[in-house]
Write a protein that holds these residues in place. Structure first.
Motif, PDB file in Angstrom:
ATOM      1  N   MET A   1       0.842  -1.195   0.000  1.00 38.42           N
ATOM      2  CA  MET A   1       0.000   0.000   0.000  1.00 38.42           C
ATOM      3  C   MET A   1       0.881   1.251   0.000  1.00 38.42           C
ATOM      4  O   MET A   1       1.769   1.389   0.850  1.00 38.42           O
ATOM      5  CB  MET A   1      -0.918   0.004   1.230  1.00 38.42           C
ATOM      6  CG  MET A   1      -1.791   1.238   1.349  1.00 38.42           C
ATOM      7  SD  MET A   1      -2.861   1.183   2.823  1.00 38.42           S
ATOM      8  CE  MET A   1      -1.627   1.171   4.128  1.00 38.42           C
ATOM      9  N   GLU A   2       0.666   2.149  -0.943  1.00 42.38           N
ATOM     10  CA  GLU A   2       1.447   3.370  -1.029  1.00 42.38           C
ATOM     11  C   GLU A   2       1.060   4.336   0.078  1.00 42.38           C
ATOM     12  O   GLU A   2      -0.111   4.536   0.379  1.00 42.38           O
ATOM     13  CB  GLU A   2       1.225   4.038  -2.386  1.00 42.38           C
ATOM     14  CG  GLU A   2       1.984   5.332  -2.562  1.00 42.38           C
ATOM     15  CD  GLU A   2       1.635   6.039  -3.854  1.00 42.38           C
ATOM     16  OE1 GLU A   2       2.286   7.047  -4.175  1.00 42.38           O
ATOM     17  OE2 GLU A   2       0.685   5.585  -4.540  1.00 42.38           O
ATOM     18  N   THR A   3       2.079   4.914   0.708  1.00 36.73           N
ATOM     19  CA  THR A   3       1.842   5.917   1.739  1.00 36.73           C
ATOM     20  C   THR A   3       2.056   7.297   1.142  1.00 36.73           C
ATOM     21  O   THR A   3       3.073   7.558   0.502  1.00 36.73           O
ATOM     22  CB  THR A   3       2.803   5.719   2.929  1.00 36.73           C
ATOM     23  OG1 THR A   3       2.616   4.415   3.473  1.00 36.73           O
ATOM     24  CG2 THR A   3       2.526   6.750   4.011  1.00 36.73           C
ATOM     25  N   LEU A   4       1.092   8.196   1.348  1.00 37.29           N
ATOM     26  CA  LEU A   4       1.164   9.548   0.794  1.00 37.29           C
ATOM     27  C   LEU A   4       1.685  10.528   1.847  1.00 37.29           C
ATOM     28  O   LEU A   4       1.228  10.515   2.997  1.00 37.29           O
ATOM     29  CB  LEU A   4      -0.216   9.992   0.306  1.00 37.29           C
ATOM     30  CG  LEU A   4      -0.855   9.121  -0.784  1.00 37.29           C
ATOM     31  CD1 LEU A   4      -2.232   9.662  -1.155  1.00 37.29           C
ATOM     32  CD2 LEU A   4       0.034   9.041  -2.003  1.00 37.29           C
ATOM     33  N   ASN A   5       2.634  11.350   1.445  1.00 36.43           N
ATOM     34  CA  ASN A   5       3.228  12.338   2.348  1.00 36.43           C
ATOM     35  C   ASN A   5       2.391  13.609   2.394  1.00 36.43           C
ATOM     36  O   ASN A   5       2.010  14.147   1.351  1.00 36.43           O
ATOM     37  CB  ASN A   5       4.646  12.681   1.894  1.00 36.43           C
ATOM     38  CG  ASN A   5       5.600  11.514   2.067  1.00 36.43           C
ATOM     39  OD1 ASN A   5       5.358  10.608   2.866  1.00 36.43           O
ATOM     40  ND2 ASN A   5       6.684  11.538   1.325  1.00 36.43           N
ATOM     41  N   VAL A   6       2.138  14.085   3.609  1.00 35.40           N
ATOM     42  CA  VAL A   6       1.257  15.231   3.821  1.00 35.40           C
ATOM     43  C   VAL A   6       1.994  16.322   4.589  1.00 35.40           C
ATOM     44  O   VAL A   6       2.719  16.032   5.552  1.00 35.40           O
ATOM     45  CB  VAL A   6      -0.008  14.834   4.612  1.00 35.40           C
ATOM     46  CG1 VAL A   6      -0.955  16.030   4.763  1.00 35.40           C
ATOM     47  CG2 VAL A   6      -0.716  13.668   3.930  1.00 35.40           C
ATOM     48  N   VAL A   7       1.799  17.578   4.172  1.00 41.44           N
ATOM     49  CA  VAL A   7       2.254  18.746   4.928  1.00 41.44           C
ATOM     50  C   VAL A   7       1.028  19.546   5.344  1.00 41.44           C
ATOM     51  O   VAL A   7       0.124  19.771   4.534  1.00 41.44           O
ATOM     52  CB  VAL A   7       3.210  19.625   4.094  1.00 41.44           C
ATOM     53  CG1 VAL A   7       3.404  20.991   4.757  1.00 41.44           C
ATOM     54  CG2 VAL A   7       4.567  18.941   3.935  1.00 41.44           C
ATOM     55  N   PHE A  29      -1.559   7.631   5.008  1.00 39.91           N
ATOM     56  CA  PHE A  29      -1.035   8.991   4.984  1.00 39.91           C
ATOM     57  C   PHE A  29       0.012   9.165   6.090  1.00 39.91           C
ATOM     58  O   PHE A  29      -0.092   8.584   7.162  1.00 39.91           O
ATOM     59  CB  PHE A  29      -2.169  10.008   5.172  1.00 39.91           C
ATOM     60  CG  PHE A  29      -3.213   9.938   4.099  1.00 39.91           C
ATOM     61  CD1 PHE A  29      -3.084  10.679   2.942  1.00 39.91           C
ATOM     62  CD2 PHE A  29      -4.319   9.118   4.244  1.00 39.91           C
ATOM     63  CE1 PHE A  29      -4.046  10.613   1.943  1.00 39.91           C
ATOM     64  CE2 PHE A  29      -5.286   9.040   3.253  1.00 39.91           C
ATOM     65  CZ  PHE A  29      -5.145   9.785   2.096  1.00 39.91           C
ATOM     66  N   ARG A  30       1.006   9.986   5.808  1.00 40.70           N
ATOM     67  CA  ARG A  30       2.073  10.259   6.770  1.00 40.70           C
ATOM     68  C   ARG A  30       2.372  11.752   6.772  1.00 40.70           C
ATOM     69  O   ARG A  30       2.639  12.346   5.715  1.00 40.70           O
ATOM     70  CB  ARG A  30       3.332   9.475   6.389  1.00 40.70           C
ATOM     71  CG  ARG A  30       4.556   9.799   7.254  1.00 40.70           C
ATOM     72  CD  ARG A  30       5.741   8.933   6.873  1.00 40.70           C
ATOM     73  NE  ARG A  30       6.046   9.065   5.457  1.00 40.70           N
ATOM     74  CZ  ARG A  30       6.265   8.052   4.636  1.00 40.70           C
ATOM     75  NH1 ARG A  30       6.198   6.810   5.068  1.00 40.70           N
ATOM     76  NH2 ARG A  30       6.561   8.267   3.362  1.00 40.70           N
ATOM     77  N   VAL A  31       2.324  12.385   7.946  1.00 43.74           N
ATOM     78  CA  VAL A  31       2.650  13.806   8.068  1.00 43.74           C
ATOM     79  C   VAL A  31       4.170  13.954   8.052  1.00 43.74           C
ATOM     80  O   VAL A  31       4.866  13.418   8.915  1.00 43.74           O
ATOM     81  CB  VAL A  31       2.070  14.407   9.362  1.00 43.74           C
ATOM     82  CG1 VAL A  31       2.500  15.870   9.501  1.00 43.74           C
ATOM     83  CG2 VAL A  31       0.549  14.305   9.374  1.00 43.74           C
ATOM     84  N   VAL A  32       4.688  14.666   7.063  1.00 42.84           N
ATOM     85  CA  VAL A  32       6.139  14.843   6.927  1.00 42.84           C
ATOM     86  C   VAL A  32       6.580  16.269   7.240  1.00 42.84           C
ATOM     87  O   VAL A  32       7.773  16.575   7.170  1.00 42.84           O
ATOM     88  CB  VAL A  32       6.608  14.448   5.505  1.00 42.84           C
ATOM     89  CG1 VAL A  32       6.367  12.979   5.254  1.00 42.84           C
ATOM     90  CG2 VAL A  32       5.923  15.309   4.440  1.00 42.84           C
ATOM     91  N   GLY A  33       5.630  17.148   7.572  1.00 40.58           N
ATOM     92  CA  GLY A  33       6.000  18.511   7.901  1.00 40.58           C
ATOM     93  C   GLY A  33       4.815  19.342   8.313  1.00 40.58           C
ATOM     94  O   GLY A  33       3.678  19.059   7.932  1.00 40.58           O
TER      95      GLY A  33
END
Length: 215
Positions: A1-7, A29-33
């Motif tokens: 499953m692809e994880t999408l980077n979120v700011v 989803f992953r918070v990157v900033g």
């Protein structure tokens, strides 16, 4: 499953915390900033692989990127692969229409923020289209030939007040931000409207937005 980077970008830390908690509930989803101003937001996008930006419409505007429509247009033009989700308290249909025209993924009212963000994230995670809840795009361009000439009549103070008004601030909010009375701001706004030969807030927004005067 692809994880999408979120700011996430908002000048209110409590909003950042709430949105981050929502995102972290979904493993896709992953918070990157996180950013408290548009300067930090743009720096993150320049240095980090980002798939989705969730940003407040009204951000501190003391940067070259500004806030409101100016910031959103910068993001969509310079980072075309990044999807943009806008949070706002603004309900003016002209501004909402312009946001759609700029290609934002969705516009979410802050009083419905938590429910709507979850709905949008589910749609993205499943690869489904995100439903726009705003108005249909309409053209509000004035066909007059002397529009630009009218704009040159504005004083620097009137120019600044209109810029903040188009960014979504009310007369009272502009007065607080500029440390002036609401009566003074209202008087200068009315003076600017007379110089532009517009008779309503809708016409004023139409003039400024579609002429892209503050972008």
């Amino acid at each position: 499953m692809e994880t999408l980077n979120v700011v996430i970008a908002d000048d209110h830390p409590i909003v950042l915390v709430g949105v981050r908690e929502l995102i972290e509930r979904d493993a896709r989803f992953r918070v990157v900033g996180e950013a408290l101003c548009s300067n930090t937001l743009v720096s993150l996008l320049e240095s980090t692989a980002v798939d989705l930006v969730i940003t407040d419409f009204n951000m501190p505007a003391d940067s070259p990127y500004g806030d409101g429509l100016k910031l959103v247009e910068y993001l969509t033009r310079h980072f075309p692969t990044v999807r943009v989700l806008v949070l706002t308290m603004i309900s003016n249909p002209l501004i909402l229409t312009r946001l759609q025209e700029l290609g934002v993924l969705a516009v979410i009212q802050k009083n419905q923020m938590y429910e709507e963000i979850q709905t949008v994230l589910k749609a993205i995670g499943r690869g489904n289209p995100v439903r726009h809840t705003g108005p249909q795009s309409t053209s509000v361009m004035d066909s007059g030939a002397d529009l630009d000439q009218r704009f040159t009549r504005l004083s620097p103070k009137e120019h600044e007040i209109l810029r903040l008004f188009v960014a979504g601030q009310s007369v009272n909010e502009i007065a607080r931000g500029l440390n002036r009375s609401a009566k003074t701001i209202s008087t200068q706004k009315i003076s600017a409207m007379r110089k532009l030969e517009v008779s309503s807030d809708q016409s004023l927004l139409a003039y400024c937005i579609e002429r892209k005067l503050f972008n």
